[in-house]
Design a protein around this motif. Structure first.
Motif, PDB file in Angstrom:
ATOM      1  N   PHE A   1      36.482  47.432  38.250  1.00  0.00           N
ATOM      2  CA  PHE A   1      37.464  46.377  38.500  1.00  0.00           C
ATOM      3  C   PHE A   1      37.842  45.697  37.188  1.00  0.00           C
ATOM      4  N   ASN A   2      38.995  45.057  37.208  1.00  0.00           N
ATOM      5  CA  ASN A   2      39.443  44.215  36.098  1.00  0.00           C
ATOM      6  C   ASN A   2      39.218  42.752  36.467  1.00  0.00           C
ATOM      7  N   TYR A   3      38.916  41.944  35.475  1.00  0.00           N
ATOM      8  CA  TYR A   3      38.700  40.520  35.734  1.00  0.00           C
ATOM      9  C   TYR A   3      39.428  39.676  34.695  1.00  0.00           C
ATOM     10  N   LYS A   4      39.688  38.429  35.065  1.00  0.00           N
ATOM     11  CA  LYS A   4      40.292  37.459  34.150  1.00  0.00           C
ATOM     12  C   LYS A   4      39.595  36.126  34.344  1.00  0.00           C
ATOM     13  N   ILE A   5      39.202  35.505  33.240  1.00  0.00           N
ATOM     14  CA  ILE A   5      38.520  34.210  33.288  1.00  0.00           C
ATOM     15  C   ILE A   5      39.405  33.169  32.621  1.00  0.00           C
ATOM     16  N   ASP A   6      39.736  32.117  33.358  1.00  0.00           N
ATOM     17  CA  ASP A   6      40.510  31.006  32.818  1.00  0.00           C
ATOM     18  C   ASP A   6      39.521  29.929  32.389  1.00  0.00           C
TER      19      ASP A   6
ATOM     20  N   ASN B   1      37.300  44.659  31.813  1.00  0.00           N
ATOM     21  CA  ASN B   1      37.029  45.510  32.958  1.00  0.00           C
ATOM     22  C   ASN B   1      35.544  45.818  32.983  1.00  0.00           C
ATOM     23  N   TYR B   2      35.042  46.152  34.156  1.00  0.00           N
ATOM     24  CA  TYR B   2      33.614  46.388  34.295  1.00  0.00           C
ATOM     25  C   TYR B   2      33.382  47.392  35.417  1.00  0.00           C
TER      26      TYR B   2
ATOM     27  N   ARG C   1      34.070  36.353  44.363  1.00  0.00           N
ATOM     28  CA  ARG C   1      33.652  37.531  45.133  1.00  0.00           C
ATOM     29  C   ARG C   1      34.822  38.486  45.288  1.00  0.00           C
ATOM     30  N   LEU C   2      34.489  39.765  45.231  1.00  0.00           N
ATOM     31  CA  LEU C   2      35.467  40.833  45.435  1.00  0.00           C
ATOM     32  C   LEU C   2      34.950  41.718  46.547  1.00  0.00           C
ATOM     33  N   ASP C   3      35.667  41.796  47.657  1.00  0.00           N
ATOM     34  CA  ASP C   3      35.213  42.555  48.826  1.00  0.00           C
ATOM     35  C   ASP C   3      35.810  43.955  48.839  1.00  0.00           C
TER      36      ASP C   3
ATOM     37  N   GLN D   1      34.538  24.460  35.269  1.00  0.00           N
ATOM     38  CA  GLN D   1      35.470  24.548  34.148  1.00  0.00           C
ATOM     39  C   GLN D   1      36.115  25.923  34.044  1.00  0.00           C
ATOM     40  N   PHE D   2      35.889  26.775  35.052  1.00  0.00           N
ATOM     41  CA  PHE D   2      36.388  28.145  34.988  1.00  0.00           C
ATOM     42  C   PHE D   2      37.078  28.535  36.289  1.00  0.00           C
ATOM     43  N   ASP D   3      37.978  29.485  36.151  1.00  0.00           N
ATOM     44  CA  ASP D   3      38.583  30.124  37.311  1.00  0.00           C
ATOM     45  C   ASP D   3      38.537  31.631  37.072  1.00  0.00           C
ATOM     46  N   ILE D   4      38.028  32.379  38.051  1.00  0.00           N
ATOM     47  CA  ILE D   4      37.866  33.828  37.913  1.00  0.00           C
ATOM     48  C   ILE D   4      38.795  34.531  38.894  1.00  0.00           C
ATOM     49  N   SER D   5      39.498  35.519  38.419  1.00  0.00           N
ATOM     50  CA  SER D   5      40.368  36.315  39.290  1.00  0.00           C
ATOM     51  C   SER D   5      40.176  37.794  38.978  1.00  0.00           C
TER      52      SER D   5
END
Length: 247
Positions: free
Chosen positions: A155-160, A211-212, A244-246, A138-142
């Motif tokens: 990093f910055n993140y966004k959760i849909d 952000n985290y 994942r963020l590489d 039910q989620f999308d993470i970018s």
């Protein structure tokens, strides 16, 4: 006029359906998270480490994420696993309580926080990947901007999706490291581990946009390639999404 109206309506319907389909695909893209509890001091673990590497590379582009948690309860045999942490042993015990299991073991794989099996069981591994790849999310993470210093990763993140009941944990992992084991059950063996968890923490006050930053521990060297995993859980510790963020 009637004909033009019908054409316009048809085009609108097509655009609406396409947008709606894309929205569903985006929000319901399945993810599989395989958490392997392992140890360089356990003679049964290298085969599971190899299998985890194999499926990680095979399904790299299919939202299948692999993680290696090195526990510390094998260190007494003679080899202290350099990646072992008591927190990871406690994490495995927390899963055991969830599963109403009286004991922990290695190698053990937890799938999406929902069930466990012996980590070297190839047929079970592939069966579970196939099963969980058919379960929607039910989620999308970018991710947005990112910064990598010698001591931190930011990093910055966004959760849909609706995050009101979700929890997020951020994991820092070394992509690959080879170790010459000198003592213990794997004495004189050269072991290769992948996506080795070296730091993990929960996000406080989770919001849809934020952000985290996560600290880079001393065990990380300049030669190590790193990945950050952003994992969403529900109240039962079931994993509901991941990205994942590489670096």
């Amino acid at each position: 006029m009637k004909r033009k109206y019908l054409i316009t309506l048809s085009l609108f319907t097509l655009v609406f359906l396409a947008s709606f389909t894309n929205l569903i695909d985006k929000k319901q893209k399945p993810v599989v998270v395989l958490e392997l509890f392992t140890s360089q001091g356990c003679s049964s673990c290298p085969s599971a480490d190899v299998l985890l590497e194999k499926v990680g590379k095979e399904f790299e582009n299919d939202q299948v994420f692999t993680l290696s948690y090195h526990v510390d309860y094998w260190n007494y045999i003679g080899w202290t696993d350099p990646f072992s942490q008591k927190e990871f042993t406690q994490k495995q015990r927390s899963y055991a309580r969830k599963f109403r299991d009286n004991q922990v073991y290695t190698p053990a794989v937890i799938v999406n926080g929902q069930e466990h099996f012996v980590g070297s069981n190839r047929s079970k591994m592939y069966a579970k990947i196939k099963e969980y790849k058919n379960k929607s999310s039910q989620f999308d993470i970018s991710f947005g901007a990112k910064e990598h210093t010698s001591k931190k990763i930011k990093f910055n993140y966004k959760i849909d999706g609706n995050t009101s009941k979700a929890k997020a944990r951020v994991i820092l992992a070394i992509k690959e490291r080879t170790t010459n084991v000198k003592r213990g059950e794997n004495a004189k063996r050269t072991l290769k581990n992948h996506n080795i968890v070296v730091n993990e923490s929960y996000v406080s006050n989770l919001t849809a946009n934020g952000n985290y930053s996560i600290d880079i521990p001393k065990i990380v060297t300049e030669k190590d390639e790193l990945s950050v995993f952003f994992i969403l859980e529900n109240d039962q510790k079931d994993i509901v999404s991941a990205q994942r963020l590489d670096f």
